[in-house]
Design a protein around this motif. Structure first.
Motif, PDB file in Angstrom:
ATOM      1  N   PRO A  92       6.817  15.527  -4.389  1.00  0.00           N
ATOM      2  CA  PRO A  92       7.485  15.107  -3.155  1.00  0.00           C
ATOM      3  C   PRO A  92       6.547  14.246  -2.302  1.00  0.00           C
ATOM      4  O   PRO A  92       5.350  14.535  -2.192  1.00  0.00           O
ATOM      5  N   TRP A  93       7.083  13.202  -1.697  1.00  0.00           N
ATOM      6  CA  TRP A  93       6.272  12.288  -0.903  1.00  0.00           C
ATOM      7  C   TRP A  93       5.524  13.014   0.203  1.00  0.00           C
ATOM      8  O   TRP A  93       4.423  12.638   0.569  1.00  0.00           O
ATOM      9  N   ARG A  94       6.081  14.087   0.754  1.00  0.00           N
ATOM     10  CA  ARG A  94       5.409  14.828   1.832  1.00  0.00           C
ATOM     11  C   ARG A  94       4.104  15.475   1.355  1.00  0.00           C
ATOM     12  O   ARG A  94       3.277  15.855   2.164  1.00  0.00           O
ATOM     13  N   GLN A  95       3.907  15.596   0.055  1.00  0.00           N
ATOM     14  CA  GLN A  95       2.674  16.155  -0.493  1.00  0.00           C
ATOM     15  C   GLN A  95       1.688  15.071  -0.925  1.00  0.00           C
ATOM     16  O   GLN A  95       0.678  15.372  -1.559  1.00  0.00           O
ATOM     17  N   VAL A  96       2.000  13.824  -0.582  1.00  0.00           N
ATOM     18  CA  VAL A  96       1.167  12.699  -1.001  1.00  0.00           C
ATOM     19  C   VAL A  96       0.359  12.171   0.173  1.00  0.00           C
ATOM     20  O   VAL A  96       0.859  12.048   1.285  1.00  0.00           O
ATOM     21  N   ARG A  97      -0.887  11.875  -0.112  1.00  0.00           N
ATOM     22  CA  ARG A  97      -1.753  11.160   0.817  1.00  0.00           C
ATOM     23  C   ARG A  97      -2.177   9.891   0.088  1.00  0.00           C
ATOM     24  O   ARG A  97      -2.518   9.941  -1.095  1.00  0.00           O
TER      25      ARG A  97
ATOM     26  N   LYS B 293       0.830  -1.209   0.000  1.00  0.00           N
ATOM     27  CA  LYS B 293       0.000   0.000   0.000  1.00  0.00           C
ATOM     28  C   LYS B 293       0.866   1.260   0.000  1.00  0.00           C
ATOM     29  O   LYS B 293       0.405   2.324  -0.395  1.00  0.00           O
ATOM     30  N   THR B 294       2.115   1.154   0.419  1.00  0.00           N
ATOM     31  CA  THR B 294       3.056   2.274   0.368  1.00  0.00           C
ATOM     32  C   THR B 294       3.846   2.246  -0.936  1.00  0.00           C
ATOM     33  O   THR B 294       3.986   3.269  -1.607  1.00  0.00           O
ATOM     34  N   ALA B 295       4.351   1.075  -1.301  1.00  0.00           N
ATOM     35  CA  ALA B 295       5.236   0.962  -2.459  1.00  0.00           C
ATOM     36  C   ALA B 295       4.560   1.327  -3.774  1.00  0.00           C
ATOM     37  O   ALA B 295       5.155   2.017  -4.609  1.00  0.00           O
ATOM     38  N   LEU B 296       3.329   0.874  -3.983  1.00  0.00           N
ATOM     39  CA  LEU B 296       2.673   1.146  -5.270  1.00  0.00           C
ATOM     40  C   LEU B 296       2.418   2.637  -5.473  1.00  0.00           C
ATOM     41  O   LEU B 296       2.719   3.167  -6.544  1.00  0.00           O
ATOM     42  N   PRO B 297       1.898   3.377  -4.488  1.00  0.00           N
ATOM     43  CA  PRO B 297       1.765   4.826  -4.668  1.00  0.00           C
ATOM     44  C   PRO B 297       3.111   5.541  -4.839  1.00  0.00           C
ATOM     45  O   PRO B 297       3.182   6.577  -5.498  1.00  0.00           O
TER      46      PRO B 297
ATOM     47  N   ARG C  90      13.853   5.592   1.919  1.00  0.00           N
ATOM     48  CA  ARG C  90      13.051   5.023   2.999  1.00  0.00           C
ATOM     49  C   ARG C  90      11.825   5.895   3.213  1.00  0.00           C
ATOM     50  O   ARG C  90      11.938   7.103   3.419  1.00  0.00           O
ATOM     51  N   VAL C  91      10.682   5.262   3.139  1.00  0.00           N
ATOM     52  CA  VAL C  91       9.405   5.942   3.364  1.00  0.00           C
ATOM     53  C   VAL C  91       8.635   5.105   4.382  1.00  0.00           C
ATOM     54  O   VAL C  91       8.522   3.887   4.207  1.00  0.00           O
ATOM     55  N   PRO C  92       8.114   5.731   5.431  1.00  0.00           N
ATOM     56  CA  PRO C  92       7.353   4.948   6.411  1.00  0.00           C
ATOM     57  C   PRO C  92       6.101   4.330   5.785  1.00  0.00           C
ATOM     58  O   PRO C  92       5.469   4.932   4.918  1.00  0.00           O
ATOM     59  N   ASN C  93       5.760   3.137   6.237  1.00  0.00           N
ATOM     60  CA  ASN C  93       4.536   2.485   5.791  1.00  0.00           C
ATOM     61  C   ASN C  93       3.364   3.411   6.086  1.00  0.00           C
ATOM     62  O   ASN C  93       3.234   3.916   7.215  1.00  0.00           O
ATOM     63  N   VAL C  94       2.498   3.648   5.108  1.00  0.00           N
ATOM     64  CA  VAL C  94       1.411   4.614   5.284  1.00  0.00           C
ATOM     65  C   VAL C  94       0.393   4.187   6.335  1.00  0.00           C
ATOM     66  O   VAL C  94      -0.352   5.020   6.840  1.00  0.00           O
ATOM     67  N   ASP C  95       0.371   2.902   6.688  1.00  0.00           N
ATOM     68  CA  ASP C  95      -0.565   2.426   7.704  1.00  0.00           C
ATOM     69  C   ASP C  95       0.082   2.234   9.070  1.00  0.00           C
ATOM     70  O   ASP C  95      -0.594   1.838  10.024  1.00  0.00           O
ATOM     71  N   ALA C  96       1.389   2.492   9.199  1.00  0.00           N
ATOM     72  CA  ALA C  96       2.082   2.212  10.459  1.00  0.00           C
ATOM     73  C   ALA C  96       1.481   2.980  11.637  1.00  0.00           C
ATOM     74  O   ALA C  96       1.219   2.391  12.693  1.00  0.00           O
ATOM     75  N   ALA C  97       1.261   4.279  11.484  1.00  0.00           N
ATOM     76  CA  ALA C  97       0.740   5.072  12.604  1.00  0.00           C
ATOM     77  C   ALA C  97      -0.667   4.626  13.006  1.00  0.00           C
ATOM     78  O   ALA C  97      -0.928   4.415  14.198  1.00  0.00           O
ATOM     79  N   PRO C  98      -1.614   4.456  12.062  1.00  0.00           N
ATOM     80  CA  PRO C  98      -2.936   3.995  12.499  1.00  0.00           C
ATOM     81  C   PRO C  98      -2.915   2.590  13.099  1.00  0.00           C
ATOM     82  O   PRO C  98      -3.690   2.301  14.014  1.00  0.00           O
TER      83      PRO C  98
ATOM     84  N   GLU D  12      18.063   7.215 -12.991  1.00  0.00           N
ATOM     85  CA  GLU D  12      19.014   8.086 -12.288  1.00  0.00           C
ATOM     86  C   GLU D  12      18.386   9.400 -11.821  1.00  0.00           C
ATOM     87  O   GLU D  12      18.978  10.120 -11.020  1.00  0.00           O
ATOM     88  N   ASP D  13      17.186   9.705 -12.300  1.00  0.00           N
ATOM     89  CA  ASP D  13      16.478  10.912 -11.867  1.00  0.00           C
ATOM     90  C   ASP D  13      15.465  10.644 -10.751  1.00  0.00           C
ATOM     91  O   ASP D  13      14.778  11.562 -10.306  1.00  0.00           O
ATOM     92  N   PHE D  14      15.361   9.401 -10.291  1.00  0.00           N
ATOM     93  CA  PHE D  14      14.411   9.066  -9.233  1.00  0.00           C
ATOM     94  C   PHE D  14      14.776   9.803  -7.945  1.00  0.00           C
ATOM     95  O   PHE D  14      15.949   9.894  -7.581  1.00  0.00           O
ATOM     96  N   ARG D  15      13.755  10.315  -7.258  1.00  0.00           N
ATOM     97  CA  ARG D  15      13.936  10.998  -5.982  1.00  0.00           C
ATOM     98  C   ARG D  15      13.183  10.307  -4.847  1.00  0.00           C
ATOM     99  O   ARG D  15      13.471  10.549  -3.691  1.00  0.00           O
ATOM    100  N   THR D  16      12.193   9.506  -5.172  1.00  0.00           N
ATOM    101  CA  THR D  16      11.382   8.828  -4.160  1.00  0.00           C
ATOM    102  C   THR D  16      11.691   7.341  -4.113  1.00  0.00           C
ATOM    103  O   THR D  16      11.955   6.798  -3.044  1.00  0.00           O
ATOM    104  N   ILE D  17      11.669   6.704  -5.261  1.00  0.00           N
ATOM    105  CA  ILE D  17      11.977   5.272  -5.320  1.00  0.00           C
ATOM    106  C   ILE D  17      13.429   5.083  -4.884  1.00  0.00           C
ATOM    107  O   ILE D  17      14.319   5.792  -5.339  1.00  0.00           O
ATOM    108  N   GLY D  18      13.622   4.143  -3.982  1.00  0.00           N
ATOM    109  CA  GLY D  18      14.954   3.884  -3.457  1.00  0.00           C
ATOM    110  C   GLY D  18      15.229   4.598  -2.140  1.00  0.00           C
ATOM    111  O   GLY D  18      16.302   4.437  -1.572  1.00  0.00           O
TER     112      GLY D  18
END
Length: 173
Positions: free
Chosen positions: A50-55, A36-40, A157-165, A149-155
């Motif tokens: 930027p990932w910080r602008q993603v829900r 659920k995190t990786a596909l988005p 570490r991004v927290p699992n989107v369901d970890a906090a809930p 080589e232009d990737f900024r998000t893939i690769g």
């Protein structure tokens, strides 16, 4: 152009609010593998947001998302190409919406982390400012994809989107 107060849909997976918040639908359910995190993340990478602008939201069961299952450790590999195209198609639509607004050729524009930039003049429009127009832009079947080589998000570490809930006991299944 008149701006919409509600988020604009760009394809099946992406909604962009006028403030630039991007909601990406996770087509496959989460069963502890990070799907659920990786596909988005794949969509966000090609969209150049930027990932910080993603829900992330769970996609409803709907044929337009294709197969919606998790298992066999194939979630990323089986969705990689289609989700890259979905993000790239939205990026294409945003660039073309900006180019049309500025009266320039789309090849004179580029994206940079949630904004479209007219390279020659430095003019900038946020995805939120362009979302309504981009939602009605015709996108060809084949769109250019980013170079790895232009990737900024893939690769990264991004927290699992369901970890906090999950940790709060608030996650619904």
């Amino acid at each position: 152009a008149k701006r919409s107060a509600s988020p604009a849909k760009i394809g099946a997976f992406i909604e962009i609010d006028t403030n630039g918040l991007v909601t990406i639908a996770a087509k496959n359910p989460e069963i502890g593998t990070g799907t659920k995190t990786a596909l988005p993340m794949i969509v966000a990478e090609e969209l150049d947001i930027p990932w910080r602008q993603v829900r992330v939201t769970q996609a409803p069961l709907d044929p337009r998302f294709g197969g919606q299952f998790t298992g066999g450790s194939t979630g990323v590999s089986s969705n990689w190409a289609a989700l890259r195209r979905a993000g790239a198609a939205a990026r294409y639509a945003l660039v073309h919406a900006a180019a049309a607004r500025w009266g320039v050729d789309a090849s004179a524009c580029r994206t940079d982390q949630g904004v479209v930039v007219h390279t020659a003049t430095g003019r900038r429009l946020t995805y939120g400012e362009l979302a309504a127009e981009a939602g009605s832009t015709q996108v060809p079947e084949q769109v250019p994809l980013k170079r790895a080589e232009d990737f900024r998000t893939i690769g990264t570490r991004v927290p699992n989107v369901d970890a906090a809930p999950i940790a709060r006991g608030a996650q619904r299944y």
